[in-house]
Write an enzyme that holds these catalytic residues in place. Structure first.
Site, PDB file in Angstrom:
ATOM      1  N   HIS A   1      40.754  35.825  38.845  1.00 56.64           N
ATOM      2  CA  HIS A   1      41.448  36.488  37.736  1.00 56.64           C
ATOM      3  C   HIS A   1      42.082  37.797  38.207  1.00 56.64           C
ATOM      4  O   HIS A   1      43.228  38.109  37.877  1.00 56.64           O
ATOM      5  CB  HIS A   1      40.463  36.793  36.605  1.00 56.64           C
ATOM      6  CG  HIS A   1      40.026  35.597  35.824  1.00 56.64           C
ATOM      7  ND1 HIS A   1      40.927  34.729  35.233  1.00 56.64           N
ATOM      8  CD2 HIS A   1      38.787  35.135  35.499  1.00 56.64           C
ATOM      9  CE1 HIS A   1      40.253  33.778  34.592  1.00 56.64           C
ATOM     10  NE2 HIS A   1      38.965  34.004  34.746  1.00 56.64           N
TER      11      HIS A   1
ATOM     12  N   HIS B   1      35.088  33.584  41.325  1.00 56.82           N
ATOM     13  CA  HIS B   1      35.783  33.212  40.092  1.00 56.82           C
ATOM     14  C   HIS B   1      36.474  34.433  39.478  1.00 56.82           C
ATOM     15  O   HIS B   1      37.670  34.399  39.171  1.00 56.82           O
ATOM     16  CB  HIS B   1      34.783  32.612  39.104  1.00 56.82           C
ATOM     17  CG  HIS B   1      35.396  32.137  37.830  1.00 56.82           C
ATOM     18  ND1 HIS B   1      35.753  30.819  37.620  1.00 56.82           N
ATOM     19  CD2 HIS B   1      35.721  32.791  36.683  1.00 56.82           C
ATOM     20  CE1 HIS B   1      36.261  30.690  36.413  1.00 56.82           C
ATOM     21  NE2 HIS B   1      36.251  31.874  35.822  1.00 56.82           N
ATOM     22  N   GLU B   2      35.728  35.510  39.299  1.00 54.59           N
ATOM     23  CA  GLU B   2      36.290  36.704  38.664  1.00 54.59           C
ATOM     24  C   GLU B   2      37.381  37.334  39.525  1.00 54.59           C
ATOM     25  O   GLU B   2      38.361  37.875  39.001  1.00 54.59           O
ATOM     26  CB  GLU B   2      35.185  37.720  38.368  1.00 54.59           C
ATOM     27  CG  GLU B   2      34.107  37.230  37.405  1.00 54.59           C
ATOM     28  CD  GLU B   2      34.648  36.795  36.052  1.00 54.59           C
ATOM     29  OE1 GLU B   2      35.756  37.241  35.671  1.00 54.59           O
ATOM     30  OE2 GLU B   2      33.977  35.995  35.369  1.00 54.59           O
TER      31      GLU B   2
END
Length: 760
Positions: free
Chosen positions: A547, A543-544
Site C-alpha cells: 500500500h 502487505h502494508e
C-alpha cells in the site's frame, strides 16, 4: 547496485547454501550505510540512529501543530478557506476562465479537507495523549460534517455538470483530470443530488439510518455468543494435555455440564482436540448462533440500503455500489465468482477427501464419512504460515532492510532513515523513513509506529495522511479573502505548503505523499534483544508496504486519483502482490545483512489441505454478499438472510449446512465492504497471475519492476485498471473489462498461500 551472479542448482537435499545464495541465484549484498542504519533504527533498544537536533516543530513538521488546541484552530482555519474555495467554484459559471479551473479547484477543496480529516483519523487512533486524541475526534467529526454538506451541494454539482457538458472544456482536460471530474460527478449522483428536495431529505435520513444500523450490526457481530453445554463424558480422550486435562478434571469433580463460551481458549481447544464429535458440534452451533434481534438488525440494514438505491434509480445497492468499480455490475461479479467456484471446487473437494480419510481412520469406519463444519479444525488444525525455506530469525530491522533492497532492485527506490525533529512524532517509538528515488530524489515519507503500547489501536494499518498532487497551479490568490479571518487563512496556507517539493526532471511542484504504518510488535529491549517477527508478521509488513509503495509511486497531479485512491476492487493488488515476493528464496536472500547466515536448500514443501477449503468458503461469503445486496431484498416479501445462507450453502457449498445456525450476523465485512467483498478474491486472482507471468522467473529484474511501476503503480487511480492489467500481462482481451474479462479472471486459479482474510 547489488552484485549478482548465477550458479548451478544443486539438487541434493543435504547441500548447505549461504544465505546470500538461495537456490538458483545469489545476490551478494555488501551492507551499505543505509542498510546498517535501518537495521539499527528498528533493532536497537535505544533506537541508535539519532542525530543531534535543536530544531523544534509540530506534528509531521507543521510548526503550528505543537498542541491539541492548535489542531482545533487548524480545523477552523480549514473551514474558512474551504468555504472561500466553495464560493469561488459556485461563481465559476460567470467566467469561462474559472470554468476551466473547476476540476482543479474541486480537487483542491477535497485535498484541503482530506489532509486534515486523514490526519485527525490517525491522531485519534494512534496518539497516546488523551487530549490530542480528543481533539482528533472533534476535528474529524467537524470536518466530516462539512464534507457531507458538500457531497450534497446542488450548486457545486450544477457547476460540474456545466463543465462536463461543454465539449470545448472537456477537450482541455487531461485523462487524469477527466477521471477526477468523473469521480466527483459519480459521487454527487450517488448522493441523490438531482432529486427533488423532499427526496433528497429522505436520502439524508436513510443514509443516517444506515450508519446507525451499521454500528449496531458491528456491535452485534462482536457480541459474545451464549455458552455451549458440554457433558463430562464428551471430554474423555481429549488430546490437549494442558487445558484439556483441567477441563476433564473440572467435569469429573463437579459432575455437571461444562458451560464453554465460543471464542474462548477452552472452545478453541475443544474444536481442535476433542475426539468425540458431539462437543465440537455443540460448540459450532453455539458459536454460529444469533438472536432474533441480531438477525432483524442485519435485515433492516440490508433493506434500508436497498431503499436508498431505489431512491436514486438503481435496482439494488450492489448496482449502485459497483458502478465505478472494475466489476461494473453485480452480474459481472457473479460471472467472476461462478468461474472461480468452478476452478476452486475440485481442489476443495480433494482436500475434503483427505480429511474424510482421516476421519474414517479415526473412527475405524469401512467407508469415507461426510466432513461436517465442526470437523475442520480437528482433522486439519489451523497452522501458522511458514516461509518457503528454513530461515534464521528475522528481526524487524532486517525485514525493513530487505524491503529497501527489494525496492532498489525493482524500482530504483530505497528507504533511508532520517531523524524526526522534536515534536514531529507523537511517540518516541515512531521512526521516520525517507523514500528516495535514484533519479528523482526524495519522493515521500513513511512514519513507522510499529511497537505495542497502551491505548494504541490494535492490528496493522496503513494511513495515507497526505496524498500527492501538483500544487504550483493552485492560484491561491483567486480564492479571495475574508475580513477578520486573515490569520486563520494564513494558518491554513502555511499548513498546506509543508511537504511541497520540486521533482527533478518533472514539471511543476508537488505535494509529496506521507504515509504512516501502524503495527503492534514487541519493542526491542536490552534483555531480549531485537524484535524477532513471526512469519505472518513478515507477511503483514510486506502487505502494508505494498500500500505504502503505491502511495509513493502513484504521484499524480490530482489527489483524488493519487496512490491508493483507486477502485476498491483494485487497491489490494499491489499489497497482495508484495506478499508473493516472500515465496521467492532469491528475495529472501535480501534479508541477510552481510551474507553470514546459512540455510538448507530443502524448503517448506508442506501443503495445507485446508487452504483450498478456506478459499472456497471466502467465495461462498462473497456470493452471499451479492445476494444480500441484490434486488431480492425488496422484491421478495419473505426475504430471509438465514434462508439465503442455507440455500447458497446447499446449492454451492462443499460442506453441509448446519441447521439452527446463522453465521451472517457475525459477517462484519457486510457493513464496511457491502457488495464489494469479492474484491479481495478478485485482487488475489490478479496478483497470482501477475506473479506467475511477470515476476516469478526473475523477481529482482529491474526491467520487470519498471514495467510494473510504469504500467500500474504510477497511475494510482488515474487510469482504467483494466487497461493497466491488460498492458502488464500483455492480454489485450482484458482491456474492455466486460463480463468475459471477469470470467477470465475467475478462471485464474488463486495460486497462493498469502491471502489471509481480514488483512486489508
Amino acid at each position: 547496485m547489488l552484485a549478482r551472479s548465477v550458479r548451478t542448482l544443486v539438487v541434493s537435499p543435504k547441500t548447505v547454501f549461504r544465505f546470500r545464495g538461495c537456490l538458483f541465484e545469489k545476490h551478494v549484498s555488501t551492507a551499505s550505510a543505509d542498510d546498517r542504519a535501518i537495521v539499527s533504527l528498528f533493532d536497537s533498544p535505544h533506537a541508535a540512529f539519532k542525530y543531534p537536533s535543536t530544531i523544534s516543530t509540530g506534528l509531521f513538521g507543521h510548526s503550528q501543530l505543537s498542541h491539541p488546541n492548535a489542531f482545533i484552530s487548524l480545523a477552523e482555519a480549514t473551514l474558512v478557506r474551504a468555504q472561500l474555495l466553495t464560493d469561488r467554484i459556485l461563481r465559476a459559471r460567470s467566467s469561462r476562465d474559472e470554468l476551466l479551473k473547476v476540476v482543479k479547484n474541486l480537487d483542491r477543496l477535497s485535498d484541503m479537507l482530506c489532509s486534515v480529516i486523514d490526519l485527525a483519523e490517525l491522531i485519534r487512533n494512534a496518539h497516546p495523549d488523551r487530549n490530542w486524541a480528543t481533539a482528533g475526534h472533534h476535528v474529524y467529526e467537524q470536518l466530516c460534517e462539512f464534507m457531507n454538506v458538500l457531497n450534497t451541494h446542488v450548486g457545486l454539482y450544477e457547476v460540474l455538470k456545466l463543465v462536463l457538458a461543454d465539449a470545448s472544456i472537456v477537450k482541455t482536460l487531461s485523462p487524469e483530470a477527466y477521471q477526477t471530474a468523473l469521480i466527483f460527478w459519480r459521487d454527487f449522483e450517488k448522493s441523490a443530488i438531482n432529486l427533488p428536495p423532499e427526496e433528497r431529505q429522505k436520502f439524508v435520513s436513510l443514509s443516517s439510518d444506515i450508519l446507525v444500523l451499521g454500528r449496531e450490526f458491528l456491535e452485534n457481530a462482536n457480541a459474545p455468543r451464549p455458552p455451549a453445554s458440554i457433558k463430562p463424558e464428551h471430554m474423555v480422550g481429549i488430546k490437549d494435555k494442558g487445558l484439556g486435562v483441567r477441563l476433564q478434571l473440572q467435569a469429573q469433580f463437579t459432575r455437571r455440564d461444562l458451560l464453554v463460551y465460543p471464542g474462548s481458549l477452552q472452545a478453541q481447544m475443544i474444536m481442535r482436540s476433542a475426539p468425540d464429535e458431539e462437543p465440537r458440534r455443540r460448540m459450532y452451533i453455539a458459536a454460529n448462533s444469533s438472536t432474533d434481534q441480531q438477525i432483524x438488525t442485519l435485515e433492516r440494514l440490508l433493506k434500508t440500503r436497498a431503499e436508498l438505491a431505489r431512491l436514486v434509480g438503481r435496482s439494488s445497492f450492489a448496482h449502485m455500489t459497483l458502478d465505478d468499480k472494475m466489476a461494473k455490475t453485480p452480474e459481472n461479479v457473479m460471472n467472476f465468482l461462478g468461474a472461480l467456484i468452478g476452478q476452486t471446487r475440485p481442489f476443495a473437494r480433494r482436500a475434503l477427501k483427505t480429511l474424510s480419510a482421516r476421519k474414517q481412520a479415526h473412527h475405524g469406519l469401512s467407508s469415507l464419512p461426510t466432513i461436517q463444519a465442526w470437523d475442520r479444525d480437528f482433522y486439519c488444525p489451523p497452522e501458522p504460515p511458514a516461509p518457503p525455506i528454513p530461515l534464521p530469525p528475522l528481526t524487524l530491522g532486517t525485514i525493513f532492510m530487505g524491503l529497501s533492497r527489494l525496492f532498489k532492485y525493482l524500482y530504483g527506490i530505497t528507504l533511508r532513515p532520517t531523524e524526526a525533529q522534536t515534536g514531529e512524532v507523537w511517540h518516541s517509538d515512531v521512526h521516520k523513513l525517507e523514500v528516495i528515488d535514484e533519479d528523482k530524489g526524495l519522493i515521500g515519507w513513511i512514519y513507522a509506529d510499529l511497537f505495542a503500547r497502551h491505548g494504541k489501536s490494535s492490528g496493522a494499518a496503513h494511513y495515507t495522511v497526505r496524498c500527492s498532487r501538483r500544487t504550483d497551479l493552485d492560484d491561491d490568490l483567486g480564492d479571495g479573502g475574508l475580513t477578520g479571518h486573515e490569520e486563520l487563512i494564513q494558518q491554513n496556507l502555511e499548513f498546506e505548503k509543508v511537504k511541497r517539493h520540486k521533482i527533478p526532471n518533472q514539471d511543476g511542484v508537488y505535494q509529496l505523499p506521507l504515509v504512516v504504518l501502524l503495527c503492534e510488535f514487541t519493542r526491542p529491549s536490552v534483555l531480549k534483544g531485537a524484535t524477532v517477527l513471526e512469519w505472518h508478521d513478515v507477511m503483514t509488513l510486506f502487505h502494508e508496504m505494498g500500500h505504502a509503495m503505491l502511495a509513493m509511486v502513484g504521484r499524480t497531479e490530482y489527489q483524488n486519483v493519487s496512490g491508493t485512491r483507486c477502485a476498491t476492487d483494485f487497491v489490494e493488488l499491489p499489497s497482495i502482490l508484495m506478499e508473493h515476493f516472500l515465496s521467492s528464496p532469491v528475495v529472501l536472500s535480501l534479508f541477510d545483512l552481510d551474507g553470514t547466515h546459512s540455510l538448507r536448500q530443502v524448503g517448506n514443501t508442506h501443503e495445507d489441505p485446508c487452504h483450498s477449503i478456506d478459499t472456497f468458503s471466502q467465495i461462498i461469503l462473497a456470493s452471499l454478499d451479492q445476494i444480500y445486496h441484490s434486488p431480492a431484498v425488496l422484491d421478495n416479501s419473505t426475504f430471509s438472510t438465514t434462508d439465503e445462507l442455507e440455500n447458497l450453502t446447499v446449492s454451492k457449498g462443499v460442506i453441509p449446512h448446519v441447521p439452527s445456525t446463522s453465521f451472517q450476523t457475525q459477517f462484519g465485512h457486510l457493513f464496511g465492504y457491502g457488495a464489494t467483498y469479492y474484491s479481495y478474491l478478485f485482487d488475489r486472482a490478479i496478483a497470482s497471475r501477475v506473479w506467475k507471468k511477470v515476476f516469478e522467473k526473475d523477481p529482482l529484474k529491474r526491467e520487470v519492476g519498471e514495467k510494473y511501476k510504469l504500467e500500474v503503480l504510477r497511475w494510482g487511480g488515474g487510469r482504467d485498471p483494466w487497461k493497466m492489467v491488460s498492458k502488464l500481462l500483455d492480454a489485450s482481451e482484458l482491456e474492455k473489462g466486460d463480463a468475459e474479462a471477469m470470467r477470465e479472471v475467475g478462471r485464474w486459479r488463486i495460486e497462493d498461500e498469502v491471502g489471509l482474510p481480514g488483512r486489508h
